[in-house]
Scaffold this motif. Sequence first.
Motif, PDB file in Angstrom:
ATOM      1  N   THR A 256      29.417   9.107 -22.213  1.00 20.28           N
ATOM      2  CA  THR A 256      29.315  10.059 -23.317  1.00 20.28           C
ATOM      3  C   THR A 256      29.113   9.383 -24.664  1.00 20.28           C
ATOM      4  OG1 THR A 256      31.696  10.047 -23.755  1.00 20.28           O
ATOM      5  CG2 THR A 256      30.882  11.588 -22.069  1.00 20.28           C
ATOM      6  N   GLY A 257      29.594   8.152 -24.808  1.00 27.11           N
ATOM      7  CA  GLY A 257      29.536   7.493 -26.105  1.00 27.11           C
ATOM      8  C   GLY A 257      30.642   7.913 -27.042  1.00 27.11           C
ATOM      9  N   ILE A 258      31.583   8.702 -26.549  1.00 27.43           N
ATOM     10  CA  ILE A 258      32.707   9.179 -27.358  1.00 27.43           C
ATOM     11  C   ILE A 258      33.913   8.280 -27.113  1.00 27.43           C
ATOM     12  CG2 ILE A 258      34.260  11.122 -27.786  1.00 27.43           C
ATOM     13  CD1 ILE A 258      31.994  12.945 -26.740  1.00 27.43           C
ATOM     14  N   ASP A 259      34.487   7.740 -28.179  1.00 24.61           N
ATOM     15  CA  ASP A 259      35.581   6.782 -28.044  1.00 24.61           C
ATOM     16  C   ASP A 259      36.721   7.319 -27.185  1.00 24.61           C
ATOM     17  OD1 ASP A 259      34.294   4.899 -29.645  1.00 24.61           O
ATOM     18  OD2 ASP A 259      35.144   5.717 -31.481  1.00 24.61           O
ATOM     19  N   ASP A 260      37.086   8.571 -27.386  1.00 20.42           N
ATOM     20  CA  ASP A 260      38.211   9.138 -26.660  1.00 20.42           C
ATOM     21  C   ASP A 260      37.959   9.242 -25.157  1.00 20.42           C
ATOM     22  OD1 ASP A 260      39.880   9.415 -28.832  1.00 20.42           O
ATOM     23  OD2 ASP A 260      39.226  11.455 -29.299  1.00 20.42           O
ATOM     24  N   ASP A 261      36.696   9.134 -24.736  1.00 20.47           N
ATOM     25  CA  ASP A 261      36.357   9.239 -23.311  1.00 20.47           C
ATOM     26  C   ASP A 261      36.386   7.896 -22.592  1.00 20.47           C
ATOM     27  OD1 ASP A 261      35.988  11.963 -23.470  1.00 20.47           O
ATOM     28  OD2 ASP A 261      33.827  11.840 -23.785  1.00 20.47           O
ATOM     29  N   ALA A 262      36.603   6.807 -23.333  1.00 20.34           N
ATOM     30  CA  ALA A 262      36.500   5.477 -22.730  1.00 20.34           C
ATOM     31  C   ALA A 262      37.477   5.311 -21.570  1.00 20.34           C
ATOM     32  CB  ALA A 262      36.737   4.396 -23.777  1.00 20.34           C
ATOM     33  N   ASP A 263      38.677   5.854 -21.703  1.00 18.01           N
ATOM     34  CA  ASP A 263      39.677   5.732 -20.646  1.00 18.01           C
ATOM     35  C   ASP A 263      39.187   6.402 -19.362  1.00 18.01           C
ATOM     36  OD1 ASP A 263      42.582   4.750 -20.463  1.00 18.01           O
ATOM     37  OD2 ASP A 263      42.726   6.728 -19.545  1.00 18.01           O
ATOM     38  N   ALA A 264      38.669   7.616 -19.486  1.00 22.60           N
ATOM     39  CA  ALA A 264      38.185   8.349 -18.305  1.00 22.60           C
ATOM     40  C   ALA A 264      36.965   7.681 -17.701  1.00 22.60           C
ATOM     41  CB  ALA A 264      37.857   9.797 -18.685  1.00 22.60           C
ATOM     42  N   ILE A 265      36.077   7.128 -18.539  1.00 22.84           N
ATOM     43  CA  ILE A 265      34.873   6.452 -18.044  1.00 22.84           C
ATOM     44  C   ILE A 265      35.256   5.184 -17.287  1.00 22.84           C
ATOM     45  CG2 ILE A 265      32.760   5.254 -18.750  1.00 22.84           C
ATOM     46  CD1 ILE A 265      32.612   7.265 -21.107  1.00 22.84           C
ATOM     47  N   ALA A 266      36.175   4.402 -17.858  1.00 19.85           N
ATOM     48  CA  ALA A 266      36.603   3.173 -17.186  1.00 19.85           C
ATOM     49  C   ALA A 266      37.237   3.484 -15.832  1.00 19.85           C
ATOM     50  CB  ALA A 266      37.587   2.412 -18.072  1.00 19.85           C
ATOM     51  N   LYS A 267      38.075   4.507 -15.780  1.00 24.83           N
ATOM     52  CA  LYS A 267      38.714   4.871 -14.512  1.00 24.83           C
ATOM     53  C   LYS A 267      37.682   5.337 -13.495  1.00 24.83           C
ATOM     54  CE  LYS A 267      43.311   5.943 -16.322  1.00 24.83           C
ATOM     55  NZ  LYS A 267      44.297   7.009 -16.630  1.00 24.83           N
ATOM     56  N   ALA A 268      36.677   6.075 -13.953  1.00 24.11           N
ATOM     57  CA  ALA A 268      35.621   6.523 -13.038  1.00 24.11           C
ATOM     58  C   ALA A 268      34.857   5.339 -12.471  1.00 24.11           C
ATOM     59  CB  ALA A 268      34.681   7.484 -13.759  1.00 24.11           C
ATOM     60  N   GLN A 269      34.605   4.327 -13.287  1.00 23.00           N
ATOM     61  CA  GLN A 269      33.917   3.130 -12.794  1.00 23.00           C
ATOM     62  C   GLN A 269      34.795   2.355 -11.813  1.00 23.00           C
ATOM     63  OE1 GLN A 269      30.849   3.160 -13.221  1.00 23.00           O
ATOM     64  NE2 GLN A 269      30.142   2.457 -15.218  1.00 23.00           N
ATOM     65  N   MET A 270      36.102   2.298 -12.082  1.00 20.71           N
ATOM     66  CA  MET A 270      37.009   1.645 -11.138  1.00 20.71           C
ATOM     67  C   MET A 270      37.015   2.378  -9.799  1.00 20.71           C
ATOM     68  SD  MET A 270      38.109  -1.018 -12.674  1.00 20.71           S
ATOM     69  CE  MET A 270      38.729  -1.788 -14.175  1.00 20.71           C
ATOM     70  N   ARG A 271      36.979   3.705  -9.830  1.00 18.52           N
ATOM     71  CA  ARG A 271      36.912   4.464  -8.580  1.00 18.52           C
ATOM     72  C   ARG A 271      35.595   4.216  -7.858  1.00 18.52           C
ATOM     73  NH1 ARG A 271      39.297   8.435 -11.826  1.00 18.52           N
ATOM     74  NH2 ARG A 271      37.304   9.521 -12.075  1.00 18.52           N
ATOM     75  N   ASN A 272      34.506   4.060  -8.620  1.00 20.05           N
ATOM     76  CA  ASN A 272      33.221   3.729  -7.993  1.00 20.05           C
ATOM     77  C   ASN A 272      33.307   2.428  -7.214  1.00 20.05           C
ATOM     78  OD1 ASN A 272      31.574   5.927  -8.661  1.00 20.05           O
ATOM     79  ND2 ASN A 272      30.965   5.055 -10.633  1.00 20.05           N
ATOM     80  N   ILE A 273      33.960   1.428  -7.798  1.00 18.81           N
ATOM     81  CA  ILE A 273      34.136   0.147  -7.103  1.00 18.81           C
ATOM     82  C   ILE A 273      34.942   0.354  -5.829  1.00 18.81           C
ATOM     83  CG2 ILE A 273      35.250  -2.118  -7.231  1.00 18.81           C
ATOM     84  CD1 ILE A 273      34.556  -2.170 -10.214  1.00 18.81           C
ATOM     85  N   ALA A 274      36.056   1.077  -5.940  1.00 21.54           N
ATOM     86  CA  ALA A 274      36.913   1.294  -4.768  1.00 21.54           C
ATOM     87  C   ALA A 274      36.165   2.061  -3.681  1.00 21.54           C
ATOM     88  CB  ALA A 274      38.173   2.045  -5.187  1.00 21.54           C
ATOM     89  N   MET A 275      35.377   3.068  -4.062  1.00 26.78           N
ATOM     90  CA  MET A 275      34.618   3.833  -3.069  1.00 26.78           C
ATOM     91  C   MET A 275      33.549   2.969  -2.410  1.00 26.78           C
ATOM     92  SD  MET A 275      34.214   7.713  -4.608  1.00 26.78           S
ATOM     93  CE  MET A 275      33.674   7.249  -6.260  1.00 26.78           C
ATOM     94  N   ALA A 276      32.884   2.131  -3.189  1.00 23.18           N
ATOM     95  CA  ALA A 276      31.850   1.254  -2.629  1.00 23.18           C
ATOM     96  C   ALA A 276      32.456   0.257  -1.648  1.00 23.18           C
ATOM     97  CB  ALA A 276      31.110   0.528  -3.745  1.00 23.18           C
ATOM     98  N   PHE A 277      33.644  -0.261  -1.965  1.00 21.41           N
ATOM     99  CA  PHE A 277      34.328  -1.161  -1.042  1.00 21.41           C
ATOM    100  C   PHE A 277      34.753  -0.414   0.226  1.00 21.41           C
ATOM    101  CE2 PHE A 277      36.027  -4.803  -3.976  1.00 21.41           C
ATOM    102  CZ  PHE A 277      34.718  -5.179  -4.231  1.00 21.41           C
ATOM    103  N   GLN A 278      35.273   0.785   0.061  1.00 23.43           N
ATOM    104  CA  GLN A 278      35.722   1.543   1.220  1.00 23.43           C
ATOM    105  C   GLN A 278      34.556   1.875   2.143  1.00 23.43           C
ATOM    106  OE1 GLN A 278      37.965   5.049   0.243  1.00 23.43           O
ATOM    107  NE2 GLN A 278      38.111   5.745   2.354  1.00 23.43           N
ATOM    108  N   ALA A 279      33.401   2.187   1.566  1.00 20.74           N
ATOM    109  CA  ALA A 279      32.206   2.459   2.361  1.00 20.74           C
ATOM    110  C   ALA A 279      31.544   1.173   2.845  1.00 20.74           C
ATOM    111  CB  ALA A 279      31.210   3.279   1.542  1.00 20.74           C
TER     112      ALA A 279
END
Length: 442
Positions: A256-279
């Motif tokens: 989004t480019g919104i500072d307040d969203d950085a926490d949610a974006i980082a967590k979503a990327q961490m979940r992407n890593i975990a999902m890619a490893f699980q798959a």
Amino acid sequence: MNVLKNKMQRRDFLRSIARLGLTTAFTSQFMLSANVFAQTAGAKRFVMVYYPNGCVRDKWHSYNAGALGSNSFATSPLQHLNAHLNKIVAIKNLTYNGHGGSSGHPEACRAVFSGGQEYAPTFDVAIGEALGGRLTKNMHVGVWSSKAKGTEYMPFTDKNGNKIQVSDNPQQVYDALLADIVGSSNGTPDPDAARRKKVLETLHENLDLLQANTLSVRQQGKLLTHEEALNYYQNTLSGTLEIGGTGFSRPTIGMTGIDDDADAIAKAQMRNIAMAFQADITRTATFQFMGAQDESLRIIAPDIRPYMGEYGSGEKLTHNETRSHVSSHNESALFDAQTRWYNIMVAYLMDQLAGRPDVTYGGTLLDNTLILVMSEVGGGNHQQENPGIYVAGGADNAIRSGTGIDANNTGMSNLYLDISKAFGLNWGRYGNSSGGVVGFLR
């Protein structure tokens, strides 16, 4: 569709290039050509996490060497890793000096992550090439990295000597890597699959046209990289992978480019890593918080506001000092609070990995993963000594987890070499390494 089988002339052309040794420099030194992954011993999956601008070193390294206890990180930005204390190796008194260190951010980015060898493939790339993966050798994701001052401020370099520019959009990452494999919740295929098939066909045709041209060594290396990418997409679209467990879902947030969203974006990327490893799409992932010398993101996540002093509430949340590089040179409590956020996000990644089964190797994903967390400089004033570094994860019991280590001014390249040994890789050296780090490996 079976495009690859119909393109034998192009594949023979590429293989001839490889047989002639016309690949990029440094491949023999950095072991990029041989997949020597030890399937039965050592760590199985690797994550490299980069954060910018160093840390307040006396706060970060407030723990003692030896066994880590519940109070070891009490006054440290590592405090938020306490839930995984038995899977942490905290390392003090490493040095970047002689191992790519520099007083300038771009200069440090040229070599710190490749063992002191400028513009060489970085450690994450070398590990990814060695471990391989079912669909791709390495996934690169980021948060605000696209706002870097320039490519010279990017930490990671591919095997062709090019700086890696990663995706900050969790939805884009998911769509590219997971959507066609996981499918939608109602079992219908991804509506973009047909479009991606057309793109794949076009890319194959473009590579065919390149056969008639005289290519430089650098161009030939890029062509080989394209071949790998097309192999990945072909395998993805064939939909033959079996994935284990549940917990696969498309992120609800993009970049989004919104500072307040950085926490949610980082967590979503961490979940992407975990999902890619699980798959089991890949065994190597790289996560990048911003670019070096970053001044784009105000680090104001709610979890760190209690540590930010006067900048933790009210109008001062919008002040320039809440940006990483701006506050780094003061090495203040505010800067120390910002580095807490990086570790909170690593702890979230560890939670995600610990909560997912590793259907390939048994146990949880965290049990078999090794995570390296580091910056391009040591302290906020560009110091090269005693950088804020730790290794996390079970690593299949290959490292002395639950320990604080004093490296006694050992070079960073020696830690890289030891990490490669934790994976069972038979590397004699990495970059400027001259040995290992005492007490790191079991």
